[in-house]
Design an enzyme around this catalytic site. Structure first.
Site, PDB file in Angstrom:
ATOM      1  N   GLY A 101      -6.154  -4.269   9.067  1.00 19.65           N
ATOM      2  CA  GLY A 101      -6.127  -4.017   7.634  1.00 19.65           C
ATOM      3  C   GLY A 101      -7.411  -4.484   6.988  1.00 19.65           C
ATOM      4  O   GLY A 101      -8.468  -4.506   7.631  1.00 19.65           O
ATOM      5  N   LYS A 104       5.602  -5.130  11.119  1.00 16.18           N
ATOM      6  CA  LYS A 104       5.647  -4.910   9.664  1.00 16.18           C
ATOM      7  C   LYS A 104       4.716  -3.741   9.379  1.00 16.18           C
ATOM      8  O   LYS A 104       3.502  -3.891   9.312  1.00 16.18           O
ATOM      9  CB  LYS A 104       5.167  -6.164   8.948  1.00 16.18           C
ATOM     10  CG  LYS A 104       5.731  -6.375   7.550  1.00 16.18           C
ATOM     11  CD  LYS A 104       5.563  -5.213   6.581  1.00 16.18           C
ATOM     12  CE  LYS A 104       4.338  -5.320   5.713  1.00 16.18           C
ATOM     13  NZ  LYS A 104       4.074  -4.119   4.910  1.00 16.18           N
ATOM     14  N   GLY A 154      -6.853  -9.901   5.802  1.00 14.14           N
ATOM     15  CA  GLY A 154      -7.197 -10.504   7.092  1.00 14.14           C
ATOM     16  C   GLY A 154      -7.471 -12.003   6.959  1.00 14.14           C
ATOM     17  O   GLY A 154      -7.087 -12.802   7.822  1.00 14.14           O
ATOM     18  N   GLU A 197      -8.380  -6.856  13.187  1.00 14.07           N
ATOM     19  CA  GLU A 197      -9.124  -5.589  13.194  1.00 14.07           C
ATOM     20  C   GLU A 197      -9.304  -5.201  11.736  1.00 14.07           C
ATOM     21  O   GLU A 197      -8.361  -4.733  11.099  1.00 14.07           O
ATOM     22  CB  GLU A 197      -8.326  -4.503  13.926  1.00 14.07           C
ATOM     23  CG  GLU A 197      -8.124  -4.752  15.409  1.00 14.07           C
ATOM     24  CD  GLU A 197      -9.324  -4.347  16.260  1.00 14.07           C
ATOM     25  OE1 GLU A 197     -10.394  -4.024  15.701  1.00 14.07           O
ATOM     26  OE2 GLU A 197      -9.180  -4.346  17.494  1.00 14.07           O
ATOM     27  N   GLU A 251     -16.510  -0.780   1.657  1.00 12.74           N
ATOM     28  CA  GLU A 251     -15.699   0.300   2.200  1.00 12.74           C
ATOM     29  C   GLU A 251     -15.114   1.107   1.040  1.00 12.74           C
ATOM     30  O   GLU A 251     -14.434   0.551   0.180  1.00 12.74           O
ATOM     31  CB  GLU A 251     -14.562  -0.360   2.985  1.00 12.74           C
ATOM     32  CG  GLU A 251     -14.088   0.406   4.137  1.00 12.74           C
ATOM     33  CD  GLU A 251     -13.053  -0.370   4.946  1.00 12.74           C
ATOM     34  OE1 GLU A 251     -12.424  -1.308   4.423  1.00 12.74           O
ATOM     35  OE2 GLU A 251     -12.882  -0.012   6.108  1.00 12.74           O
ATOM     36  N   CYS A 280     -11.011   3.113   9.546  1.00 16.11           N
ATOM     37  CA  CYS A 280     -11.813   1.879   9.585  1.00 16.11           C
ATOM     38  C   CYS A 280     -13.188   2.180  10.174  1.00 16.11           C
ATOM     39  O   CYS A 280     -14.187   1.618   9.748  1.00 16.11           O
ATOM     40  CB  CYS A 280     -11.109   0.822  10.398  1.00 16.11           C
ATOM     41  SG  CYS A 280     -10.658   1.385  12.034  1.00 16.11           S
TER      42      CYS A 280
HETATM   43  P1  NAP Z   1      -4.145  -3.995   3.824  1.00 16.35           P
HETATM   44  O1  NAP Z   1      -3.907  -3.864   2.387  1.00 16.35           O
HETATM   45  O2  NAP Z   1      -4.942  -5.148   4.308  1.00 16.35           O
HETATM   46  O3  NAP Z   1      -2.703  -3.997   4.506  1.00 16.35           O
HETATM   47  C1  NAP Z   1      -2.524  -4.048   5.898  1.00 16.35           C
HETATM   48  C2  NAP Z   1      -1.116  -4.564   6.179  1.00 16.35           C
HETATM   49  O4  NAP Z   1      -1.020  -5.917   5.721  1.00 16.35           O
HETATM   50  C3  NAP Z   1      -0.029  -3.793   5.453  1.00 16.35           C
HETATM   51  O5  NAP Z   1       1.111  -3.723   6.276  1.00 16.35           O
HETATM   52  C4  NAP Z   1       0.219  -4.668   4.245  1.00 16.35           C
HETATM   53  O6  NAP Z   1       1.480  -4.502   3.668  1.00 16.35           O
HETATM   54  C5  NAP Z   1       0.095  -6.041   4.862  1.00 16.35           C
HETATM   55  N1  NAP Z   1      -0.134  -7.093   3.878  1.00 16.35           N
HETATM   56  C6  NAP Z   1      -0.624  -7.006   2.611  1.00 16.35           C
HETATM   57  N2  NAP Z   1      -0.662  -8.219   2.024  1.00 16.35           N
HETATM   58  C7  NAP Z   1      -0.189  -9.098   2.936  1.00 16.35           C
HETATM   59  C8  NAP Z   1       0.031 -10.513   2.923  1.00 16.35           C
HETATM   60  N3  NAP Z   1      -0.254 -11.266   1.841  1.00 16.35           N
HETATM   61  N4  NAP Z   1       0.513 -11.087   4.045  1.00 16.35           N
HETATM   62  C9  NAP Z   1       0.808 -10.360   5.132  1.00 16.35           C
HETATM   63  N5  NAP Z   1       0.636  -9.019   5.202  1.00 16.35           N
HETATM   64  C10 NAP Z   1       0.155  -8.390   4.111  1.00 16.35           C
HETATM   65  O7  NAP Z   1      -4.838  -2.709   4.429  1.00 16.35           O
HETATM   66  P2  NAP Z   1      -4.471  -1.184   4.154  1.00 16.35           P
HETATM   67  O8  NAP Z   1      -4.865  -0.870   2.769  1.00 16.35           O
HETATM   68  O9  NAP Z   1      -3.080  -0.897   4.589  1.00 16.35           O
HETATM   69  O10 NAP Z   1      -5.440  -0.455   5.212  1.00 16.35           O
HETATM   70  C11 NAP Z   1      -6.775  -0.219   4.948  1.00 16.35           C
HETATM   71  C12 NAP Z   1      -7.667  -1.279   5.546  1.00 16.35           C
HETATM   72  O11 NAP Z   1      -7.412  -1.421   6.932  1.00 16.35           O
HETATM   73  C13 NAP Z   1      -9.135  -0.931   5.467  1.00 16.35           C
HETATM   74  O12 NAP Z   1      -9.887  -2.062   5.108  1.00 16.35           O
HETATM   75  C14 NAP Z   1      -9.480  -0.502   6.893  1.00 16.35           C
HETATM   76  O13 NAP Z   1     -10.820  -0.611   7.247  1.00 16.35           O
HETATM   77  C15 NAP Z   1      -8.626  -1.388   7.690  1.00 16.35           C
HETATM   78  N6  NAP Z   1      -8.404  -0.828   9.025  1.00 16.35           N
HETATM   79  C16 NAP Z   1      -8.993  -1.410  10.115  1.00 16.35           C
HETATM   80  C17 NAP Z   1      -8.825  -0.869  11.385  1.00 16.35           C
HETATM   81  C18 NAP Z   1      -9.456  -1.488  12.609  1.00 16.35           C
HETATM   82  O14 NAP Z   1      -8.988  -1.223  13.682  1.00 16.35           O
HETATM   83  N7  NAP Z   1     -10.487  -2.291  12.489  1.00 16.35           N
HETATM   84  C19 NAP Z   1      -8.037   0.276  11.538  1.00 16.35           C
HETATM   85  C20 NAP Z   1      -7.460   0.844  10.418  1.00 16.35           C
HETATM   86  C21 NAP Z   1      -7.637   0.270   9.165  1.00 16.35           C
HETATM   87  P3  NAP Z   1       1.745  -3.485   2.431  1.00 16.35           P
HETATM   88  O15 NAP Z   1       0.706  -2.440   2.454  1.00 16.35           O
HETATM   89  O16 NAP Z   1       3.063  -2.946   2.729  1.00 16.35           O
HETATM   90  O17 NAP Z   1       1.732  -4.268   1.165  1.00 16.35           O
END
Ligand code: NAP
Ligand code: MG
Length: 481
Positions: free
Chosen positions: A229, A176, A234, A251, A384, A285
């Site tokens: 994410g 996804k 998470g 992650e 963040e 991240c």
């Molecule tokens: P996010 O909002 O948490 O989304 C991550 C993924 O989860 C997306 O595909 C999102 O879908 C999906 N998602 C959202 N709500 C969900 C739910 N209720 N159930 C299941 N899946 C759901 O994160 P983001 O804004 O895309 O990315 C930024 C974040 O990722 C930051 O906090 C960053 O630090 C973190 N990150 C961590 C790492 C690491 O390796 N530690 C690497 C990169 C990023 P949609 O967006 O399509 O709604």
């Protein structure tokens, strides 16, 4: 690839078939604010199809000889490099990252397939004699169907780092991608088929997190989840995994510090520290989003960083600027909100404005921003930002540096800048963080470096040789004569 600018319609890929839905999700080009493409808006029905396709394919895939799986996974890496330019432009168009970074991301993605093919070459169980008449062997077996929920910031790299070890160990996947940046995951799934993996080995369900993501994470048909994410989502994923009792790798975010001691080589440190917060517009991240600097070198360090920030070229992704746009208007508003907080609670030394008009069109640009004297209690210190915003705080002693470094809920990455080997060792020991770099930061993509969080940055490890272990379970056979 060029068809994206005409608002191409991109279907989900399930069991090797293209599947379209009645409703669609628009993918916006953050460099212009225009529509790049539309994708399928998958829901529970498509998730069910994808999980079933992965399940039936996996029964055959796990029986394919390991040497053959290795060959096919390595071939995916080769095809990614063959299509490097197309993939890099798509990655840059959908995320706004400078095209040079887009190319680098694709090279790193290819390397994951090559690397995990190589790791699998020597990834075997063990055998020993428990007694004279009892022989024990351990086997590594795949989980079955792995779910991969991917953020928008490094769509290809982050998918590659979990997909390659999942496939090579005999799992089949349902992916996804983020709603903002799903295009390269679809391109990758097509390359996986071209490489010769069976239909259904990789299924890509595009759509929204609240629907497609939630349905995937709650599906009783999945056996493992890799989530990258935010902490907030998470937590939901962790709950869903607990409900199904399946393993999960989380992650999550970071608020990673670069820590500069008085004896640091500043010529070396300054450009690396600047890049650690400017790369990908700070939407990384592991971004170096805090700078802890010894009071005796504070003025020199901030002056040099301010000069560095002032020289940064901002522009649309394909013009290969130093700094591209943020991912969305919403993200830009969020970042500007943090900068306002900096004006109230600290000192904005440079940058701080959003940019529009001219070459910036309706894109989501924000200047690189340096904020000094950020207090530990500020949200700017703790949370963040996910933008090109560096929060600076000074310290007086090594003990205080450790305390400040550890004073957030996160623990993903830290950078230490010192010529003193004792200080370096002490910091490696005392900073609570999944990775600690000394006199460098980020090291060339880091495919080989185990990666993951302490504290609220998550748990489980991806990348490196360690990363393959999460995709297998150990079966122990005890055979008596
Ligand atoms: P996010 O909002 O948490 O989304 C991550 C993924 O989860 C997306 O595909 C999102 O879908 C999906 N998602 C959202 N709500 C969900 C739910 N209720 N159930 C299941 N899946 C759901 O994160 P983001 O804004 O895309 O990315 C930024 C974040 O990722 C930051 O906090 C960053 O630090 C973190 N990150 C961590 C790492 C690491 O390796 N530690 C690497 C990169 C990023 P949609 O967006 O399509 O709604
Ligand atoms: Mg999202």
């Amino acid at each position: 690839m060029g068809d994206f600018n005409n608002g191409a319609v991109k279907a989900a890929i399930i069991g090797g078939e293209y599947v379209m839905t009645d409703s669609v999700v628009e993918v916006i080009n953050p460099s212009t604010g225009g529509v790049l493409a539309t994708t399928a808006d998958c829901g529970p029905a498509e998730i069910q199809l994808a999980v079933d396709a992965a399940r039936s394919t996996q029964k055959k895939w796990r029986r394919v000889a390991q040497v053959e799986r290795i060959r096919l996974v390595r071939e995916v890496g080769r095809l990614i490099l063959r299509d490097l330019e197309d993939l890099a432009s798509a990655e840059s168009l959908q995320t706004g990252k400078p095209i040079a970074q887009g190319r680098r991301d694709i090279e790193i993605t290819a390397r994951y397939f090559d690397f995990y093919a190589s790791v699998a070459e020597s990834f075997y169980g063990s055998s020993f004699s428990l007694t004279d008449s009892i022989e024990v062997t351990t086997r590594f077996e795949p989980h079955g169907v792995t779910a991969h929920i991917i953020p928008w910031n490094y769509p290809m790299q982050i998918l590659g780092r979990s997909l390659a070890p999942a496939l090579v160990t005999g799992n089949c996947a349902v992916v996804k991608p983020a709603e903002e940046a799903p295009l390269t995951a679809l391109m990758l799934a097509a390359l996986v088929r071209e490489a010769g993996l069976p239909d259904g080995a990789v299924n890509v369900v595009t759509g929204m997190g609240e629907t497609a993501g939630a349905a995937l994470s709650a599906s009783p048909g999945i056996d493992h989840m890799s989530f990258t994410g935010s902490v907030e989502v998470g937590r939901l994923i962790g709950r869903a995994a607990a409900e199904s009792l399946i393993p999960v790798t989380l992650e999550l975010g970071g608020k990673s510090p670069n820590i500069v001691f008085p004896d640091a080589d500043l010529d070396k440190a300054i450009p690396v520290i600047a890049n650690s917060i400017l790369q990908n517009g700070g939407q990384t991240c592991s971004a170096g989003s805090r700078l802890l600097v010894h009071a005796s070198v504070h003025d020199e360090v901030v002056n040099r960083l301010a000069a560095h920030f002032a020289a940064v070229r901002v522009g649309p992704a394909l013009s290969d600027p130093d700094l591209g746009p943020l991912i969305s208007q919403m993200q830009r508003q969020r970042v500007l909100g943090f900068i306002d907080l900096g004006r109230d609670e600290a000192k904005v030394l440079s940058g701080g404005r959003s940019l529009s008009g001219g070459t910036f069109q309706e894109g989501f640009f924000v200047e690189p921003t340096l904020i000094d004297d950020v207090p530990q209690g500020s949200r700017l210190y703790q949370e963040e930002v996910f933008g090109p915003v560096l929060a600076v705080t000074r310290f007086e002693s090594t003990e205080e540096a450790v305390e400040l470094a550890n004073a957030t809920d996160y623990g993903l990455v830290a950078g230490v800048w010192t010529a003193n080997i004792s200080t370096a060792h002490q910091m490696v020991r005392d900073v609570v963080s999944g990775q600690v770099f000394v006199n460098t930061y980020g090291a060339s993509g880091g495919v080989e470096l185990p990666f993951g969080g302490f504290k609220k940055s998550g748990f489980g490890r991806e990348k490196g040789v360690e990363g393959i272990r999460g995709f297998v379970q150990v079966k122990t056979a005890i055979v008596a004569s």
